[in-house]
Design a protein around this motif. Structure first.
Motif, PDB file in Angstrom:
ATOM      1  N   GLU A  96     -30.966  -1.030 -30.894  1.00 40.37           N
ATOM      2  CA  GLU A  96     -29.483  -1.258 -31.559  1.00 40.37           C
ATOM      3  C   GLU A  96     -30.068  -0.619 -33.134  1.00 40.37           C
ATOM      4  O   GLU A  96     -30.874  -1.834 -33.878  1.00 40.37           O
ATOM      5  N   VAL A  97     -30.085   0.449 -33.628  1.00 35.81           N
ATOM      6  CA  VAL A  97     -30.541   0.446 -34.650  1.00 35.81           C
ATOM      7  C   VAL A  97     -29.027   0.523 -36.075  1.00 35.81           C
ATOM      8  O   VAL A  97     -29.403   0.654 -37.138  1.00 35.81           O
ATOM      9  N   LYS A  98     -27.760   0.472 -35.210  1.00 41.13           N
ATOM     10  CA  LYS A  98     -26.616   0.888 -36.295  1.00 41.13           C
ATOM     11  C   LYS A  98     -26.319   0.230 -35.750  1.00 41.13           C
ATOM     12  O   LYS A  98     -25.109   0.453 -34.725  1.00 41.13           O
ATOM     13  N   ALA A  99     -25.219  -0.956 -36.425  1.00 39.43           N
ATOM     14  CA  ALA A  99     -24.537  -1.314 -35.397  1.00 39.43           C
ATOM     15  C   ALA A  99     -22.776  -1.025 -35.935  1.00 39.43           C
ATOM     16  O   ALA A  99     -22.652  -0.394 -36.775  1.00 39.43           O
ATOM     17  N   PRO A 100     -21.245  -1.180 -35.260  1.00 35.49           N
ATOM     18  CA  PRO A 100     -20.527  -0.695 -34.700  1.00 35.49           C
ATOM     19  C   PRO A 100     -19.742  -0.907 -37.361  1.00 35.49           C
ATOM     20  O   PRO A 100     -20.199  -2.027 -36.992  1.00 35.49           O
ATOM     21  N   GLU A 101     -18.419  -0.746 -37.382  1.00 35.35           N
ATOM     22  CA  GLU A 101     -17.633  -1.177 -38.890  1.00 35.35           C
ATOM     23  C   GLU A 101     -17.732  -2.316 -37.760  1.00 35.35           C
ATOM     24  O   GLU A 101     -16.881  -2.812 -37.211  1.00 35.35           O
ATOM     25  N   GLY A 102     -17.889  -3.378 -39.182  1.00 32.98           N
ATOM     26  CA  GLY A 102     -17.179  -4.699 -38.576  1.00 32.98           C
ATOM     27  C   GLY A 102     -18.201  -5.383 -37.465  1.00 32.98           C
ATOM     28  O   GLY A 102     -17.046  -7.283 -37.174  1.00 32.98           O
ATOM     29  N   TYR A 103     -19.166  -4.709 -37.292  1.00 30.25           N
ATOM     30  CA  TYR A 103     -19.511  -6.106 -36.243  1.00 30.25           C
ATOM     31  C   TYR A 103     -21.098  -6.272 -36.576  1.00 30.25           C
ATOM     32  O   TYR A 103     -21.797  -4.938 -37.743  1.00 30.25           O
ATOM     33  N   LEU A 104     -22.611  -7.218 -36.316  1.00 30.25           N
ATOM     34  CA  LEU A 104     -23.540  -7.439 -36.748  1.00 30.25           C
ATOM     35  C   LEU A 104     -24.378  -6.479 -35.796  1.00 30.25           C
ATOM     36  O   LEU A 104     -23.723  -6.609 -34.821  1.00 30.25           O
ATOM     37  N   LEU A 105     -25.530  -5.705 -36.238  1.00 26.26           N
ATOM     38  CA  LEU A 105     -26.076  -5.308 -35.523  1.00 26.26           C
ATOM     39  C   LEU A 105     -27.420  -6.675 -34.699  1.00 26.26           C
ATOM     40  O   LEU A 105     -27.989  -7.506 -34.988  1.00 26.26           O
ATOM     41  N   ASN A 106     -27.297  -5.987 -33.017  1.00 25.88           N
ATOM     42  CA  ASN A 106     -27.679  -6.939 -32.515  1.00 25.88           C
ATOM     43  C   ASN A 106     -29.180  -6.309 -32.237  1.00 25.88           C
ATOM     44  O   ASN A 106     -29.844  -5.460 -32.343  1.00 25.88           O
TER      45      ASN A 106
END
Length: 222
Positions: free
Chosen positions: A31-41
């Motif tokens: 994952e290179v970009k997390a959804p709004e409100g979430y942390l990058l995995n």
């Protein structure tokens, strides 16, 4: 040698399909970009292609994201001396429906989500809270102080995909209890000026008086 194939983005269902079938082998999903409100995995997800699949029955690779959270850091002080105050109790109340970006209700509006009690340093920090609008309501003032009727609005907002906890600082002051003594004549009820009083705390003696002398026409702060 590892080779980057391409980059894809999820749709409104939270998924995407690779545009072509993969050859047998071991692959990684990053994952290179997390959804709004979430942390990058930040963990690469390994998966293996070891059997033939068709588009109706594809190989499913799951990737979970954790929501970022916020905390409220409260500091309670004497309004006049700025001394730290212990023992103040506050309710943290949801000022709106608190939901995660996927629409899951975490706390209903007007729900008390947690309680804060200030320690010896006058501070208290909440547990991790979901983003949204809250209000602080004092339910118990420190001994010798007046419980405030004011509410403090706090908004916890997403910062970025790397910030696990967003902290919001709130400073609150308390006013000491004020006692006004009025001295009057027993017969005429006429106000008497110039009378001196000595004040001491219950459980102590007058010689251990904690306060100075006060005139009857001045308020006493206890």
């Amino acid at each position: 040698m590892d080779k980057k194939m391409d980059t894809w983005g999820t749709d409104e269902t939270g998924s995407f399909y690779l545009p072509q079938k993969l050859e047998y082998g071991t692959y990684y999903l990053r994952e290179v970009k997390a959804p709004e409100g979430y942390l990058l995995n930040t963990e690469d997800i390994q998966f293996k292609v070891i059997a033939e699949r068709d588009w109706e029955n594809p190989l499913v690779v799951a990737c979970e994201d954790v929501p970022a959270m916020g905390k409220i850091h409260l500091k309670k002080t004497d309004k006049e001396s700025e001394e730290a105050l212990a023992g103040a109790v506050f309710n943290v109340i949801a000022a709106e429906n608190i939901t995660t970006p996927d629409g899951t209700l975490q706390a209903a509006k007007a729900e008390v989500v947690t309680t804060l009690t200030t320690g010896s340093d006058g501070t208290a920090t909440s547990t991790a809270l979901h983003f949204g609008k809250y209000k602080l309501v004092e339910t118990k003032a420190p001994n010798g102080y007046v419980t405030s009727e004011k509410n403090w609005d706090v908004t916890l907002s997403y910062a970025d995909q790397e910030t696990e906890i967003v902290t919001k600082d709130v400073s609150v002051t308390n006013t000491p209890n004020e006692v006004k003594i009025k001295k009057v004549a027993a017969d005429s009820q006429e106000a008497l000026a110039g009378v001196e009083f000595q004040v001491w705390k219950k459980g102590t003696s007058a010689k251990d008086n904690l306060f100075d002398l006060y005139y009857a026409d001045k308020p006493l702060f206890l």
